[in-house]
Scaffold this motif. Structure first.
Motif, PDB file in Angstrom:
ATOM      1  N   ILE A  54       3.277  -1.526   3.652  1.00  0.00           N
ATOM      2  CA  ILE A  54       2.117  -1.400   4.278  1.00  0.00           C
ATOM      3  C   ILE A  54       2.348  -1.909   5.665  1.00  0.00           C
ATOM      4  O   ILE A  54       3.031  -3.168   5.896  1.00  0.00           O
ATOM      5  N   ALA A  55       1.778  -1.185   6.745  1.00  0.00           N
ATOM      6  CA  ALA A  55       2.038  -1.586   8.001  1.00  0.00           C
ATOM      7  C   ALA A  55       0.520  -1.238   8.654  1.00  0.00           C
ATOM      8  O   ALA A  55      -0.013  -0.539   8.672  1.00  0.00           O
ATOM      9  N   TYR A  56       0.231  -2.452   9.556  1.00  0.00           N
ATOM     10  CA  TYR A  56      -1.050  -2.477  10.237  1.00  0.00           C
ATOM     11  C   TYR A  56      -0.649  -1.958  11.740  1.00  0.00           C
ATOM     12  O   TYR A  56      -0.109  -2.452  12.480  1.00  0.00           O
ATOM     13  N   SER A  91       4.023  -5.284   0.257  1.00  0.00           N
ATOM     14  CA  SER A  91       4.577  -6.287   1.531  1.00  0.00           C
ATOM     15  C   SER A  91       3.737  -5.559   2.428  1.00  0.00           C
ATOM     16  O   SER A  91       3.531  -4.382   2.676  1.00  0.00           O
ATOM     17  N   VAL A  92       3.344  -6.395   3.527  1.00  0.00           N
ATOM     18  CA  VAL A  92       2.315  -6.055   4.795  1.00  0.00           C
ATOM     19  C   VAL A  92       3.032  -6.600   6.114  1.00  0.00           C
ATOM     20  O   VAL A  92       3.575  -7.841   6.120  1.00  0.00           O
ATOM     21  N   GLU A 105       7.499  -8.897  17.408  1.00  0.00           N
ATOM     22  CA  GLU A 105       8.260  -7.625  17.654  1.00  0.00           C
ATOM     23  C   GLU A 105       7.794  -6.544  16.768  1.00  0.00           C
ATOM     24  O   GLU A 105       8.949  -5.795  16.860  1.00  0.00           O
ATOM     25  N   PHE A 106       6.766  -6.602  16.304  1.00  0.00           N
ATOM     26  CA  PHE A 106       6.437  -5.499  15.255  1.00  0.00           C
ATOM     27  C   PHE A 106       6.627  -4.017  15.950  1.00  0.00           C
ATOM     28  O   PHE A 106       7.208  -3.287  15.276  1.00  0.00           O
ATOM     29  N   ALA A 151       0.891   3.243   5.114  1.00  0.00           N
ATOM     30  CA  ALA A 151       1.806   3.146   3.864  1.00  0.00           C
ATOM     31  C   ALA A 151       2.991   3.905   3.892  1.00  0.00           C
ATOM     32  O   ALA A 151       2.922   5.009   4.426  1.00  0.00           O
ATOM     33  N   PHE A 152       4.082   3.130   3.676  1.00  0.00           N
ATOM     34  CA  PHE A 152       5.297   3.782   3.636  1.00  0.00           C
ATOM     35  C   PHE A 152       5.983   3.788   2.080  1.00  0.00           C
ATOM     36  O   PHE A 152       7.170   4.198   1.746  1.00  0.00           O
ATOM     37  N   ALA A 153       5.207   3.594   1.022  1.00  0.00           N
ATOM     38  CA  ALA A 153       5.358   3.715  -0.464  1.00  0.00           C
ATOM     39  C   ALA A 153       4.048   4.136  -1.113  1.00  0.00           C
ATOM     40  O   ALA A 153       3.138   3.915  -0.736  1.00  0.00           O
ATOM     41  N   ASP A 154       4.548   4.884  -2.126  1.00  0.00           N
ATOM     42  CA  ASP A 154       3.252   5.422  -2.983  1.00  0.00           C
ATOM     43  C   ASP A 154       2.926   4.874  -4.250  1.00  0.00           C
ATOM     44  O   ASP A 154       2.589   5.230  -5.105  1.00  0.00           O
TER      45      ASP A 154
END
Length: 459
Positions: free
Chosen positions: A116-118, A64-65, A99-100, A352-355
């Motif tokens: 993932i977040a940009y 997910s992005v 609203e990111f 990234a918030f997950a590995d």
């Protein structure tokens, strides 16, 4: 995070080649002449799948992005995912939100973080890292960044640890206009700030049914950020890059006299009803006009100029000819004199918030030359720049991309990263946005700058 990289001139960017395509919130044309806005060729290229085999069998996995990049600027990000998806069998789920900035911390705190977040602000990266939820970039990403984008690496580093690879970059020091409207009236592109102000006054006098400028700062929970760009651009021009650096790092207070001077200069345009807000109404309508819509009245002659970044190219209606002799084009926001050329820019960073293996594989792809080239090849409507020095420069076909590269590689230019993006998140993505919105709707200069200064974190 240290901000010493901020002091680099744009010559650093020249050293990373001509800055191939990629994007901070925009698209670019893949047509031969680069003239029309619209989607590029979305057919995927073949890439070497070997780098992703090391992550194991990823078929059926999902990544997910989450990002602030919404339509119409989202598709040029989504299209280049296909070669990675074809190689790995991973499905990338893209979610853009206005609203990111407000919702990402809520989601992270609530245990619902995206993979993932940009992140459009290094300051927001610092805030997110402080939650303990951001994962350090894997070795494969570090290797790619060291090889392809070394001069942006520091912006993705917090307390000596590297978390976020640069995704794209943009040039903000542009003024959009209609070349034909200028030609019809005999207006020339200004070369200095005084010439810009003289032109503003002349347009107002010549065109009682139009305005020299149109503007809009509404952007959902991020409302206000276009006004911060105005102040930063003018701060570079009135105070100079060294004072700008001190302001960003809070070595001088936010309400320093130099900032007061810059804000007053911005107010000569944005708070003068004779000069704004073409096509929309009075000064206060700037706060309620979306940044995507803000420049559109140039097309019907309701306004003549709109200060906005290279990525605004993606917001013109399909069929708009974006070119030097087209329906719309952009000129450099002039400095005090022709001998100096400050350039303001920004970009996003991949956190990234997950590995999980599939997340690491996708991070690796986004930091690769293959992604930068595919991004360029499928890009839609222009204004795309990235720091990937090893991308294929021949793919830089859109005129806005070429113009951006010219600005960034001009030896006389001095580049500075967007100041609000480098400030602590509570200020840069909080009180600075809110303060500038209140300023547009009537708050005076002193109250605005004092409010932001008083909000600066004490430690």
């Amino acid at each position: 995070m240290s901000l010493t990289s901020q002091r680099r001139s744009v010559k650093v960017f020249a050293s990373v080649a001509v800055l191939s395509l990629g994007l901070a919130a925009c698209g670019s044309s893949d047509s031969g002449d680069g003239g029309d806005a619209g989607s590029g060729d979305a057919g995927a290229s073949k890439i070497d799948c070997a780098p992703y085999e090391a992550f194991g069998d990823l078929k059926g996995k999902e990544v997910s992005v989450y990002t602030s990049i919404t339509a119409p600027e989202d598709q040029p990000h989504i299209d280049p995912y296909k070669p990675f998806e074809d190689c790995t069998g991973v499905k990338v789920k893209y979610e853009g939100s206005k609203e990111f900035e407000a919702q990402l911390p809520v989601r992270v705190k609530g245990g619902n973080a995206p993979d993932i977040a940009y992140l459009p602000q290094p300051g927001l990266l610092q805030t997110m890292v402080a939650t303990g939820k951001v994962i350090e970039a894997p070795p494969e990403v570090v290797k790619n960044v060291d090889a392809n984008m070394p001069d942006f690496k520091e912006y993705g580093t917090v307390d000596g640890k590297f978390y976020a690879a640069p995704l794209g970059a943009n040039v903000k020091s542009f003024v959009w206009y209609s070349p034909s409207a200028f030609a019809d009236k005999g207006y020339e592109v200004p070369k200095t700030w005084d010439e810009l102000m003289t032109l503003t006054q002349k347009i107002a006098a010549d065109n009682p049914d139009s305005k020299p400028w149109c503007a809009g700062i509404e952007s959902g929970d991020a409302t206000g950020w276009p006004a911060t760009d105005w102040l930063e651009d003018v701060m570079l021009r009135t105070a100079g890059p060294e004072t700008y650096d001190k302001w960003v790092k809070h070595e001088i207070p936010f309400n320093d006299p130099s900032v007061q001077t810059a804000l007053a200069e911005v107010g000569k345009i944005l708070k003068d009803p004779k000069f704004v807000n073409g096509g929309y109404g009075d000064v206060k309508t700037i706060a309620s006009t979306s940044f995507q819509d803000a420049g559109q009245p140039i097309l019907d002659g309701s306004c003549y100029m709109h200060r906005q970044a290279s990525f605004y190219a993606a917001n013109w209606p399909e069929g708009t000819n974006v070119a030097e002799d087209g329906d719309v084009w952009a000129f450099y926001l002039p400095a005090k004199d022709e001998s100096s050329k400050p350039v303001l820019g920004g970009g996003e960073f991949v956190a990234a918030f997950a590995d999980r293996p599939e997340v690491k594989a996708f991070q690796t792809y986004l930091s690769s030359v293959e992604w930068a080239n595919e991004r360029a090849r499928t890009c839609g409507s222009g204004g795309c720049v990235t720091a990937n020095k090893n991308a294929d420069v021949s793919l830089l076909k859109n005129p806005v991309d070429k113009l951006s590269a010219e600005q960034l590689t001009d030896e006389s230019a001095t580049f500075r990263f967007d100041g609000s993006d480098l400030m602590p998140g509570a200020v840069g993505a909080g009180t600075f946005w809110k303060g500038m919105t209140n300023w547009i709707t009537g708050q005076d200069d002193k109250a605005t700058l004092d409010y932001i200064e008083n909000s600066w974190p004490k430690s």
